[in-house]
Design a protein around this motif. Structure first.
Motif, PDB file in Angstrom:
ATOM      1  N   SER A  86       0.854  -1.191   0.000  1.00  0.00           N
ATOM      2  CA  SER A  86       0.000   0.000   0.000  1.00  0.00           C
ATOM      3  C   SER A  86       0.885   1.235   0.000  1.00  0.00           C
ATOM      4  N   LEU A  87       0.499   2.205  -0.812  1.00  0.00           N
ATOM      5  CA  LEU A  87       1.190   3.491  -0.876  1.00  0.00           C
ATOM      6  C   LEU A  87       0.174   4.565  -0.512  1.00  0.00           C
ATOM      7  N   MET A  88       0.489   5.340   0.534  1.00  0.00           N
ATOM      8  CA  MET A  88      -0.426   6.374   1.007  1.00  0.00           C
ATOM      9  C   MET A  88       0.285   7.726   0.969  1.00  0.00           C
ATOM     10  N   LEU A  89      -0.154   8.564   0.032  1.00  0.00           N
ATOM     11  CA  LEU A  89       0.402   9.901  -0.123  1.00  0.00           C
ATOM     12  C   LEU A  89      -0.608  10.924   0.396  1.00  0.00           C
ATOM     13  N   PRO A  90      -0.138  12.092   0.820  1.00  0.00           N
ATOM     14  CA  PRO A  90      -1.066  13.126   1.301  1.00  0.00           C
ATOM     15  C   PRO A  90      -2.060  13.538   0.203  1.00  0.00           C
ATOM     16  N   ARG A  91      -3.289  13.747   0.613  1.00  0.00           N
ATOM     17  CA  ARG A  91      -4.358  14.222  -0.268  1.00  0.00           C
ATOM     18  C   ARG A  91      -4.551  13.346  -1.506  1.00  0.00           C
ATOM     19  N   THR A  92      -4.266  12.060  -1.359  1.00  0.00           N
ATOM     20  CA  THR A  92      -4.422  11.097  -2.447  1.00  0.00           C
ATOM     21  C   THR A  92      -5.009   9.820  -1.852  1.00  0.00           C
ATOM     22  N   PRO A  93      -5.996   9.207  -2.519  1.00  0.00           N
ATOM     23  CA  PRO A  93      -6.509   7.932  -1.994  1.00  0.00           C
ATOM     24  C   PRO A  93      -5.393   6.887  -1.961  1.00  0.00           C
ATOM     25  N   PRO A  94      -5.429   5.979  -1.017  1.00  0.00           N
ATOM     26  CA  PRO A  94      -4.396   4.941  -0.942  1.00  0.00           C
ATOM     27  C   PRO A  94      -4.374   4.079  -2.210  1.00  0.00           C
ATOM     28  N   ALA A  95      -3.195   3.698  -2.614  1.00  0.00           N
ATOM     29  CA  ALA A  95      -3.024   2.765  -3.732  1.00  0.00           C
ATOM     30  C   ALA A  95      -2.693   1.416  -3.103  1.00  0.00           C
ATOM     31  N   ASN A  96      -3.608   0.464  -3.214  1.00  0.00           N
ATOM     32  CA  ASN A  96      -3.440  -0.857  -2.606  1.00  0.00           C
ATOM     33  C   ASN A  96      -3.161  -1.898  -3.671  1.00  0.00           C
ATOM     34  N   GLY A  97      -2.028  -2.554  -3.551  1.00  0.00           N
ATOM     35  CA  GLY A  97      -1.619  -3.563  -4.518  1.00  0.00           C
ATOM     36  C   GLY A  97      -0.677  -2.970  -5.550  1.00  0.00           C
ATOM     37  N   LYS A  98       0.156  -3.822  -6.098  1.00  0.00           N
ATOM     38  CA  LYS A  98       1.202  -3.368  -7.014  1.00  0.00           C
ATOM     39  C   LYS A  98       0.626  -2.703  -8.277  1.00  0.00           C
ATOM     40  N   GLU A  99      -0.490  -3.216  -8.781  1.00  0.00           N
ATOM     41  CA  GLU A  99      -1.070  -2.627  -9.993  1.00  0.00           C
ATOM     42  C   GLU A  99      -1.600  -1.214  -9.721  1.00  0.00           C
ATOM     43  N   ALA A 100      -2.256  -1.019  -8.595  1.00  0.00           N
ATOM     44  CA  ALA A 100      -2.750   0.317  -8.244  1.00  0.00           C
ATOM     45  C   ALA A 100      -1.582   1.276  -8.029  1.00  0.00           C
ATOM     46  N   ILE A 101      -0.524   0.788  -7.414  1.00  0.00           N
ATOM     47  CA  ILE A 101       0.675   1.618  -7.227  1.00  0.00           C
ATOM     48  C   ILE A 101       1.272   1.966  -8.583  1.00  0.00           C
ATOM     49  N   ARG A 102       1.327   1.003  -9.494  1.00  0.00           N
ATOM     50  CA  ARG A 102       1.864   1.246 -10.842  1.00  0.00           C
ATOM     51  C   ARG A 102       1.073   2.360 -11.533  1.00  0.00           C
TER      52      ARG A 102
END
Length: 181
Positions: free
Chosen positions: A82-98
């Motif tokens: 999971s990648l969680m950046l400020p003011r951005t919805p979390p990206a869960n899973g490698k494809e969402a992060i990509r």
């Protein structure tokens, strides 16, 4: 007078039992000695090497961001990260992060740097974390001007098949929401 064979059988049986009683004790001793020699060695202490590997990996990761290499950036993450950046919805899973990283590297204003101030690894050698500071510049969606955000981050690492991969990355802005950047 006829000689009885019963006492003879009795004594031979008792001698045989005495021999067989010694065999199990000998076997147990032999197996115990083999077990001592076959015990796995204690795990190597790789703490310092693991800390160094995570630190060096983050330096390489920043370099991948600077050259905007999506695949190399994403390769640092675990499959279920999971990648969680400020003011951005979390990206869960490698494809969402990509997908998130693809959008970010297309931004002409993109500049991301981060530097660990602390790195630790669990005694088990399976989990670790880094924490530090970051600076992220992207084009503001409203003003269409470059906007820089600074803050702190925490990345939790998991050792997967001998390689450290980011399982969770959380970036927390030091700039209050709505404040001038």
């Amino acid at each position: 007078m006829a000689r009885s064979i019963l006492p003879d059988i009795y004594f031979r049986t008792m001698e045989t039992i005495a021999v067989y009683r010694k065999v199990p004790i000998g076997c147990v001793f032999a197996f115990a000695m083999m077990g001592i020699g076959c015990a796995p060695p204690p795990p190597r202490n790789t703490h310092d090497a693991d800390v160094t590997t995570i630190k060096e990996g983050e330096v390489v990761w920043v370099r991948h961001w600077s050259v905007r290499d999506t695949e190399r950036i994403v390769a640092h993450y675990a499959e279920d990260a999971s990648l969680m950046l400020p003011r951005t919805p979390p990206a869960n899973g490698k494809e969402a992060i990509r997908e998130l990283v693809k959008q970010m590297v297309q931004d002409a204003a993109l500049q991301l740097t981060f530097e660990a101030t602390r790195v630790e690894v669990a005694k088990s050698g399976e989990l670790g974390f880094s924490e530090g500071t970051y600076s992220l510049t992207l084009t503001d969606g409203v003003s269409k001007l470059p906007s820089t955000d600074k803050g702190t981050y925490l990345t939790i690492y998991q050792k997967i098949y001998g390689a450290w991969r980011a399982a969770r990355s959380v970036y927390t802005s030091s700039i209050a929401a709505g404040a001038e950047r």
